[in-house]
Design an enzyme around this catalytic site. Structure first.
Site, PDB file in Angstrom:
ATOM      1  N   GLY A 242     -48.981 -20.409  65.857  1.00  0.00           N
ATOM      2  CA  GLY A 242     -49.324 -20.858  64.506  1.00  0.00           C
ATOM      3  C   GLY A 242     -48.211 -20.770  63.489  1.00  0.00           C
ATOM      4  N   GLY A 285     -45.457 -22.419  69.402  1.00  0.00           N
ATOM      5  CA  GLY A 285     -45.186 -23.761  69.916  1.00  0.00           C
ATOM      6  C   GLY A 285     -44.265 -24.472  68.945  1.00  0.00           C
ATOM      7  NE  ARG A 286     -46.697 -26.569  63.386  1.00  0.00           N
ATOM      8  CZ  ARG A 286     -47.449 -27.665  63.365  1.00  0.00           C
ATOM      9  NH1 ARG A 286     -46.906 -28.820  63.117  1.00  0.00           N
ATOM     10  NH2 ARG A 286     -48.747 -27.591  63.572  1.00  0.00           N
ATOM     11  NE  ARG A 322     -47.571 -32.803  63.406  1.00  0.00           N
ATOM     12  CZ  ARG A 322     -47.381 -32.405  62.190  1.00  0.00           C
ATOM     13  NH1 ARG A 322     -46.494 -33.027  61.429  1.00  0.00           N
ATOM     14  NH2 ARG A 322     -48.036 -31.391  61.694  1.00  0.00           N
ATOM     15  CB  CYS A 352     -52.517 -54.530  64.848  1.00  0.00           C
ATOM     16  SG  CYS A 352     -51.146 -55.631  65.227  1.00  0.00           S
ATOM     17  CD  GLU A 353     -55.982 -48.854  64.141  1.00  0.00           C
ATOM     18  OE1 GLU A 353     -56.500 -48.340  63.134  1.00  0.00           O
ATOM     19  OE2 GLU A 353     -56.474 -48.807  65.276  1.00  0.00           O
ATOM     20  CE1 TYR A 381     -49.023 -28.990  69.330  1.00  0.00           C
ATOM     21  CE2 TYR A 381     -47.780 -28.194  67.440  1.00  0.00           C
ATOM     22  CZ  TYR A 381     -48.558 -27.944  68.555  1.00  0.00           C
ATOM     23  OH  TYR A 381     -48.861 -26.650  68.904  1.00  0.00           O
TER      24      TYR A 381
HETATM   25  N1  LLP Z   1     -51.986 -20.943  71.185  1.00  0.00           N
HETATM   26  C1  LLP Z   1     -53.115 -21.669  71.172  1.00  0.00           C
HETATM   27  C2  LLP Z   1     -54.291 -21.147  71.845  1.00  0.00           C
HETATM   28  C3  LLP Z   1     -53.166 -22.909  70.510  1.00  0.00           C
HETATM   29  O1  LLP Z   1     -54.300 -23.619  70.491  1.00  0.00           O
HETATM   30  C4  LLP Z   1     -52.002 -23.401  69.864  1.00  0.00           C
HETATM   31  C5  LLP Z   1     -52.012 -24.705  69.155  1.00  0.00           C
HETATM   32  C6  LLP Z   1     -50.832 -22.618  69.926  1.00  0.00           C
HETATM   33  C7  LLP Z   1     -50.870 -21.390  70.592  1.00  0.00           C
HETATM   34  C8  LLP Z   1     -49.540 -23.053  69.319  1.00  0.00           C
HETATM   35  O2  LLP Z   1     -49.621 -23.245  67.953  1.00  0.00           O
HETATM   36  P1  LLP Z   1     -48.269 -23.528  67.118  1.00  0.00           P
HETATM   37  O3  LLP Z   1     -47.380 -22.298  67.257  1.00  0.00           O
HETATM   38  O4  LLP Z   1     -47.618 -24.710  67.696  1.00  0.00           O
HETATM   39  O5  LLP Z   1     -48.730 -23.742  65.734  1.00  0.00           O
HETATM   40  N2  LLP Z   1     -51.254 -31.247  66.691  1.00  0.00           N
HETATM   41  C9  LLP Z   1     -51.194 -30.330  65.557  1.00  0.00           C
HETATM   42  C10 LLP Z   1     -51.100 -28.891  66.009  1.00  0.00           C
HETATM   43  C11 LLP Z   1     -52.257 -28.456  66.889  1.00  0.00           C
HETATM   44  C12 LLP Z   1     -52.080 -27.073  67.463  1.00  0.00           C
HETATM   45  C13 LLP Z   1     -53.138 -26.734  68.453  1.00  0.00           C
HETATM   46  N3  LLP Z   1     -53.036 -25.428  69.041  1.00  0.00           N
HETATM   47  C14 LLP Z   1     -50.034 -30.752  64.661  1.00  0.00           C
HETATM   48  O6  LLP Z   1     -49.334 -31.721  64.977  1.00  0.00           O
HETATM   49  O7  LLP Z   1     -49.820 -30.153  63.608  1.00  0.00           O
END
Ligand code: LLP
Length: 424
Positions: A242, A285-286, A322, A352-353, A381
């Site tokens: 997160g 992740g991000r 996004r 086309c949206e 993402y």
């Molecule tokens: N752990 C779990 C269980 C998760 O569901 C997620 C992300 C993460 C870790 C990693 O989160 P991060 O560190 O990347 O924030 N598509 C959206 C983000 C969806 C994230 C879903 N779960 C976007 O583009 O902002």
């Protein structure tokens, strides 16, 4: 050579993005040259930025016993998985597909944690057969897991009743969330666990994505640790992912060092009370990949109307969704003409949206047809949420490392659109 945003503490990339003769460079390579060599649109990643972000996180956690499980849903390109494997990352996987990719990239099963949502028995069997620990998301799944694998080790995802995120769609904790076992159900979970003689080795919480303040993490950590106290003999506590990154030039960075120190301190004290030194897990992740990536797309038509100037490109929300999905801001740089007179543009794609925009009402350096635009912070993402909508192939992906650019995923062709069809 001068650096973009030289005074900005929110520099999108760690000094790897430079301007030379008004042209944008990525990891030492000209954006325009990359597009000339590999085609447009093109995802480009800078390996040095991925490594730097991963190391920054590792160093921010002063608690000694820490595992960083890269949440590979952010970007599952095999080359990036391999790069992070070499850095010592572990993996957070959410599907058999992610497990398959992680194992193919060389991760050992014991370094992968599987946190799926609405998981089938077949999916659990796939994961269990490969010796991977399952982090269970619901009472239903827990009971089914117990029947499939009695007497085994398991981890539980808890909804700590705290949620946060850059958009409502990205909040994964709290009363409206579909994820995890709510705290009121923990006693029931314990009964199911006892019934199947399961050994709970870890507890997990992930409250949302794109969080730029420390508070939600600390609140969720406290709520989770309250639950941890009710379980004996755990091996780890997983505080999820997160961690956000700034997307707007004026957005402040998350103070990861300070957050890392506070979480480490609390956890250290907690383990002292708990009576054993647990492993601290995180699932970023991000934070690891976002700023390393950009989507390069060429402007092919400019349409000025009474009220708007539409910059039309050869990409679209099929490649980076996004903005339409979360109204996310992505900084866009005219890589072919970085600093010139500025105009207000609506930067759109070829889909086309009517929601097919990368940015609306954006002040940008003059754009001419043929210019290459760099859409920043597209490393997370981005490609992994792309589609073939409008029957358009997906872009290639390129990794720049030590000044060398190599294709890490081939551009799709029209023939790829036929895959699985035609024989019927
Ligand atoms: N752990 C779990 C269980 C998760 O569901 C997620 C992300 C993460 C870790 C990693 O989160 P991060 O560190 O990347 O924030 N598509 C959206 C983000 C969806 C994230 C879903 N779960 C976007 O583009 O902002």
């Amino acid at each position: 050579m001068k650096q973009l945003y030289p005074h900005s503490p929110t520099l999108p990339l760690i000094g790897k993005m430079d301007i030379q003769h008004n042209i944008l460079l990525i990891g030492g390579r000209r954006a325009e040259d990359l597009v000339a060599e590999f085609g447009s649109p093109l995802y480009v990643y800078d390996a040095a930025v991925i490594r730097a972000r991963f190391r920054e996180l590792r160093e921010a956690i002063t608690y000694p016993n820490v595992d960083l499980h890269y949440a590979c849903k952010a970007n599952t390109n095999l080359a990036i998985l391999r790069l992070l494997h070499a850095e010592g990352a572990y993996i957070d996987a959410v599907s058999p597909g992610e497990v398959f990719l992680a194992l193919t990239a060389g991760f050992s099963p014991e370094h992968v944690l599987f946190t799926g949502n609405n998981v089938t028995d077949e999916e659990m069997e796939y994961v269990l057969d490969r010796g991977i620990l399952v982090n269970v998301d619901s009472l239903s799944q827990l009971d089914r897991y117990g029947r499939l694998a009695p007497d085994s080790r398991v981890s539980l995802r808890i909804n700590p009743d705290v949620g946060s995120g850059h958009h409502d769609h990205c909040i994964t904790g709290g009363p409206d969330s579909k994820f995890g076992i709510v705290i009121e159900d923990v006693d029931q979970a314990r009964q199911i666990i006892a019934g199947h003689r399961l050994q709970v080795v870890g507890l997990h919480a992930h409250v949302g994505s794109g969080i730029l303040e420390a508070e939600p993490f600390l609140q969720a950590a406290d709520a989770l640790l309250d639950v941890v106290r009710r379980f004996e003999g755990l091996e780890f506590v997983d505080f999820g992912g997160g961690l956000g990154v700034p997307y707007r030039p004026d957005e402040p960075r998350l103070a990861v060092r300070a957050l890392g120190a506070r979480v480490s301190e609390r956890f250290h004290a907690f383990c002292h009370d708990y009576g054993r030194p647990l492993t601290l897990k995180l699932e970023p992740g991000r934070y690891v990949v976002c700023e390393a990536g950009m989507l390069l797309t060429r402007c092919n038509s400019i349409k000025a109307t009474r009220t708007h100037t539409f910059v039309g490109t050869d990409s679209g929300f099929n490649h980076l969704i996004r903005h339409p999905l979360y109204l996310s801001y992505h900084e866009i740089i005219n890589a072919s003409n970085v600093e010139d007179e500025r105009f207000v543009y609506d930067v759109c794609g070829n889909i086309c949206e009517s929601a097919d925009f990368f940015a609306r009402g954006r002040l940008m350096s003059r754009v001419r047809e043929g210019d290459v635009l760099a859409i920043l912070n597209a490393g997370a993402y981005g490609f992994c949420m792309s589609s073939n909508y409008n029957s358009r192939p997906r872009p290639a992906e390129v990794l720049v490392d030590g000044g060398t650019a190599r294709v890490i995923r081939a551009r799709e062709t029209l023939e790829d659109l036929l895959r699985g069809q035609g024989e019927f």
